[in-house]
Motif scaffolding. Sequence first.
Motif, PDB file in Angstrom:
ATOM      1  N   ARG A 119       7.985   7.345 -12.156  1.00 58.10           N
ATOM      2  CA  ARG A 119       9.421   7.536 -12.386  1.00 58.10           C
ATOM      3  C   ARG A 119       9.783   7.247 -13.851  1.00 58.10           C
ATOM      4  O   ARG A 119      10.581   7.964 -14.452  1.00 58.10           O
ATOM      5  CB  ARG A 119      10.231   6.642 -11.455  1.00 58.10           C
ATOM      6  N   ALA A 120       9.187   6.207 -14.429  1.00 52.82           N
ATOM      7  CA  ALA A 120       9.439   5.920 -15.838  1.00 52.82           C
ATOM      8  C   ALA A 120       9.039   7.112 -16.702  1.00 52.82           C
ATOM      9  O   ALA A 120       9.783   7.525 -17.614  1.00 52.82           O
ATOM     10  CB  ALA A 120       8.680   4.665 -16.265  1.00 52.82           C
ATOM     11  N   ALA A 121       7.867   7.679 -16.429  1.00 48.71           N
ATOM     12  CA  ALA A 121       7.414   8.837 -17.192  1.00 48.71           C
ATOM     13  C   ALA A 121       8.328  10.039 -16.963  1.00 48.71           C
ATOM     14  O   ALA A 121       8.655  10.785 -17.898  1.00 48.71           O
ATOM     15  CB  ALA A 121       5.974   9.183 -16.806  1.00 48.71           C
ATOM     16  N   TYR A 122       8.746  10.238 -15.723  1.00 44.69           N
ATOM     17  CA  TYR A 122       9.632  11.361 -15.401  1.00 44.69           C
ATOM     18  C   TYR A 122      10.978  11.225 -16.113  1.00 44.69           C
ATOM     19  O   TYR A 122      11.492  12.189 -16.687  1.00 44.69           O
ATOM     20  CB  TYR A 122       9.850  11.435 -13.892  1.00 44.69           C
ATOM     21  N   LEU A 123      11.559  10.048 -16.098  1.00 48.00           N
ATOM     22  CA  LEU A 123      12.864   9.849 -16.726  1.00 48.00           C
ATOM     23  C   LEU A 123      12.786  10.062 -18.234  1.00 48.00           C
ATOM     24  O   LEU A 123      13.691  10.653 -18.838  1.00 48.00           O
ATOM     25  CB  LEU A 123      13.391   8.447 -16.415  1.00 48.00           C
ATOM     26  N   LEU A 124      11.713   9.601 -18.856  1.00 46.46           N
ATOM     27  CA  LEU A 124      11.568   9.800 -20.295  1.00 46.46           C
ATOM     28  C   LEU A 124      11.431  11.281 -20.642  1.00 46.46           C
ATOM     29  O   LEU A 124      11.905  11.728 -21.687  1.00 46.46           O
ATOM     30  CB  LEU A 124      10.351   9.028 -20.810  1.00 46.46           C
ATOM     31  N   TYR A 125      10.802  12.027 -19.777  1.00 41.11           N
ATOM     32  CA  TYR A 125      10.652  13.463 -20.000  1.00 41.11           C
ATOM     33  C   TYR A 125      11.977  14.193 -19.775  1.00 41.11           C
ATOM     34  O   TYR A 125      12.387  15.035 -20.577  1.00 41.11           O
ATOM     35  CB  TYR A 125       9.581  14.008 -19.051  1.00 41.11           C
ATOM     36  N   THR A 126      12.655  13.851 -18.697  1.00 44.80           N
ATOM     37  CA  THR A 126      13.854  14.589 -18.288  1.00 44.80           C
ATOM     38  C   THR A 126      15.077  14.202 -19.112  1.00 44.80           C
ATOM     39  O   THR A 126      15.947  15.036 -19.353  1.00 44.80           O
ATOM     40  CB  THR A 126      14.132  14.321 -16.791  1.00 44.80           C
ATOM     41  N   HIS A 127      15.132  12.948 -19.545  1.00 45.42           N
ATOM     42  CA  HIS A 127      16.297  12.458 -20.296  1.00 45.42           C
ATOM     43  C   HIS A 127      15.858  12.002 -21.686  1.00 45.42           C
ATOM     44  O   HIS A 127      16.247  10.943 -22.161  1.00 45.42           O
ATOM     45  CB  HIS A 127      16.967  11.313 -19.536  1.00 45.42           C
ATOM     46  N   ARG A 128      15.050  12.828 -22.326  1.00 42.55           N
ATOM     47  CA  ARG A 128      14.465  12.460 -23.621  1.00 42.55           C
ATOM     48  C   ARG A 128      15.518  12.116 -24.658  1.00 42.55           C
ATOM     49  O   ARG A 128      15.389  11.131 -25.389  1.00 42.55           O
ATOM     50  CB  ARG A 128      13.588  13.613 -24.118  1.00 42.55           C
ATOM     51  N   ASP A 129      16.579  12.910 -24.748  1.00 39.81           N
ATOM     52  CA  ASP A 129      17.578  12.664 -25.785  1.00 39.81           C
ATOM     53  C   ASP A 129      18.237  11.306 -25.628  1.00 39.81           C
ATOM     54  O   ASP A 129      18.494  10.604 -26.605  1.00 39.81           O
ATOM     55  CB  ASP A 129      18.650  13.767 -25.763  1.00 39.81           C
ATOM     56  N   GLY A 142       0.773  -1.235   0.000  1.00 41.85           N
ATOM     57  CA  GLY A 142       0.000   0.000   0.000  1.00 41.85           C
ATOM     58  C   GLY A 142       0.799   1.276   0.000  1.00 41.85           C
ATOM     59  O   GLY A 142       0.230   2.368   0.093  1.00 41.85           O
ATOM     60  N   THR A 143       2.125   1.190  -0.106  1.00 41.48           N
ATOM     61  CA  THR A 143       2.950   2.403  -0.049  1.00 41.48           C
ATOM     62  C   THR A 143       3.057   3.107  -1.396  1.00 41.48           C
ATOM     63  O   THR A 143       3.677   4.162  -1.478  1.00 41.48           O
ATOM     64  CB  THR A 143       4.363   2.071   0.452  1.00 41.48           C
ATOM     65  N   GLY A 144       2.468   2.541  -2.430  1.00 40.51           N
ATOM     66  CA  GLY A 144       2.513   3.184  -3.739  1.00 40.51           C
ATOM     67  C   GLY A 144       3.761   2.844  -4.534  1.00 40.51           C
ATOM     68  O   GLY A 144       4.164   3.620  -5.398  1.00 40.51           O
ATOM     69  N   LYS A 145       4.361   1.695  -4.293  1.00 39.72           N
ATOM     70  CA  LYS A 145       5.585   1.315  -5.004  1.00 39.72           C
ATOM     71  C   LYS A 145       5.381   1.312  -6.515  1.00 39.72           C
ATOM     72  O   LYS A 145       6.180   1.862  -7.271  1.00 39.72           O
ATOM     73  CB  LYS A 145       6.044  -0.076  -4.568  1.00 39.72           C
ATOM     74  N   THR A 146       4.311   0.660  -6.940  1.00 41.50           N
ATOM     75  CA  THR A 146       4.063   0.552  -8.378  1.00 41.50           C
ATOM     76  C   THR A 146       3.791   1.923  -8.979  1.00 41.50           C
ATOM     77  O   THR A 146       4.288   2.252 -10.063  1.00 41.50           O
ATOM     78  CB  THR A 146       2.883  -0.393  -8.643  1.00 41.50           C
ATOM     79  N   ALA A 147       2.994   2.721  -8.287  1.00 40.35           N
ATOM     80  CA  ALA A 147       2.717   4.075  -8.783  1.00 40.35           C
ATOM     81  C   ALA A 147       4.005   4.875  -8.897  1.00 40.35           C
ATOM     82  O   ALA A 147       4.227   5.585  -9.889  1.00 40.35           O
ATOM     83  CB  ALA A 147       1.735   4.777  -7.850  1.00 40.35           C
TER      84      ALA A 147
END
Length: 756
Positions: free
Chosen positions: A223-233, A213-218
């Motif tokens: 984080r996957a979405a954040y990394l793709l945005y921040t490290h797009r190149d 219930g700690t939101g690990k999967t969320a």
Amino acid sequence: MLEAESTHHHPGTSHEELEHEREYVAGLYARLDELREDKVRQLAEVRRTASAGSHQNRSERDAFATLYEDRLAQLNAVDDRLAFGRLDLDDGEQRYIGRIGLSTDDLRQLMVDWRAPEAGTFYQATAFERQGVRRRRHLILQRREVKAIEDDVLDPSMLTEGEALQGEGALLAALNSKRTGRMSDIVGTIQAEQDRIIRSPLAGALVVQGGPGTGKTAVALHRAAYLLYTHRDRLRSAGVLLVGPSSSFMTYIERVLPSLGETGVVMASVGRLMPGINAIPEQDPRVAELKGRLSMAEVIGRAVANRQRVPAQDRVLDIEGQKLTLSPKQVRRARDKARATGKPHNEARLTFVKILLRELTEQLTEQVESGSLGNTADRSYLAEDVRSSRDVRVALNLAWMPMTPEKLVRELFAKPALLEAAAPGLREAERALLARDPESPWTEADVPLLDEAAELLGDLDASGGRDGAAREADRRRDLANAERALENMHQSLADSGVDGVLSADDLADHNAVQDDYATTAERALLDRSWAFGHVVVDEAQELSAMQWRLLLRRCPLKSFTIVGDIAQTSAAAGASSWQQALAPHFGDRWQLEELTVNYRTPAQIAEAAVRMANAAGQVVSAPKAVRDGRWAPIIDRIGGVQPQTALVKAIPEELAALDGGLLAVIAAPHRLGELSSALRKMYGRRVGHGAGSLEQDIVVLDPRDAKGLEFDGVVIVEPTELLGSGRVGDLYVSMTRPTQRLRLISSTELPEGIEA
């Protein structure tokens, strides 16, 4: 319980404020619709001219079409609850936060992408560390309409007299909402602890340990979405791989990343990590444990080496009536030279074959010339005679047969002599466990072995067909074509209105795969040798050492987000500590973060699960539950009554209490058939499995398929049966799935600790 770290003010917000937000959000949707229409128009224009012009021009248009389709998919996926927050800053700026960034044509910012650095304070600011934020406003949308607004006032000077501290309404509303059978994003309610982990640096291996219930999967998905945005190149071309424990789990989470503005992540369960293989779970935990051992890499290595055979004696070959001799010494020398190339089995076979064909041709030439009485006629045809001889082909294949991974592993487990030769370290009883019918379906425990075999065998085409040089020549030709196509690219871009430029490499890659699959994600899923830029692993505690070995091969940079809870390990080949799981692959080059707050499970249920685990001798993390539930765990002692009869009797009460919520029935695998049958007689199509669907509000599943999922209510049938093999993981997982109610139906004594 949930502690307020800021002043929260809600229904007292003025009607004028609510109308202002509705007007502003309507403007955001108008801009979204405008961008969609632009992409639809551009895509239609490209498709109208798709078949005209040269090959190079068609390739350009295909590339543009892919760009438009990807952007359109992103714009369509973020429609629901497009905006969710606003920051009022000390300098007077009002900054709207949403699923993607939006700007006007003249680049005036309308909304900030939640992943952008300037959006970080929406999640991180507190009354004690305001970070320049005076007020954080939550916009509560139903589809496109703002239904309510809730304010966290961080600057005390903004408070009016009489306002009081309250809990975070947006978070509690999300926690108490009914489950739908699909995971929802938490982008509007990410907590500071979670946000810090989501925005951690890309490099290295980050382990996110968290109890139920700690939101690990969320956190992993965001984080996957954040990394793709921040490290797009860096990540655009290599991609991100997200691995989950089961197909039910992958179905459960499949909508989250698109809703966060990302459509290019490759998502696969552990049984789908070998192209062309859709594996089933390994039924026998003893077999899973054996196949998961790291030593199985050596077994596969020996199995490959044992297919490079030296005959025990000379072999006589008939070539157009001429008798040649192939000696063990010749075969051994050719084998050693082929192995010395360091190439995989199928590729090294080319060297092996060339050496022996040359030696046999020389032998044949000597025989022919010795009987030709000085005839100097051309002998070049002799090489072709040797190459096409059936005897030669048979002899070379017996010594070094080209192999597929499937054939190697299938025969290894189907033929006891092969397994004994490849696995001398296994006991006879262990080899007997591994024996299998060659027609049996592949299991998840087989996938790493197939992958290991594929790595050691190499490309089958290279064993006698096109070699690497030919493939590289094709690549150079494609690149030259792409460079010629790009000569007119700038004018084409201007004509089409596209806002990006492809490199020759991009276009060559695109052309090479255009006929088969278009996106990076699709290409990566079908290419076993694809090297991802980052890998996210959920329920990572379940992975065997061989599965970790497979994943490390998929990401040589060792850039990982590893999410799980050691206390929930139920797989026989799983880990008992992160050190045990990761040290063989990462050494000490990994960092541990821990989530400490249980957002899903009501306190009464969470505490019962922890008591049960502790009573069984297992130390589990006990994250603090943010809320009390309405119900303590409900226990039905049924004595001699059949479990399915007791279940059918209990279900109406559960459905009434959940009032339209999603109910899971969890039991040992051998009980699922009888329980499902009994429930379908009563509820028909409402009964499903896995994560359920919009039409199915009752699901029947075992603890493995329940892992990572959540339900409004859970009924566990015969909980003692989930304590097998001395592990509490299955029962612990099952007890911590509900967001509202937990019921246990037992005909035997309950495991200790469940009752307070």
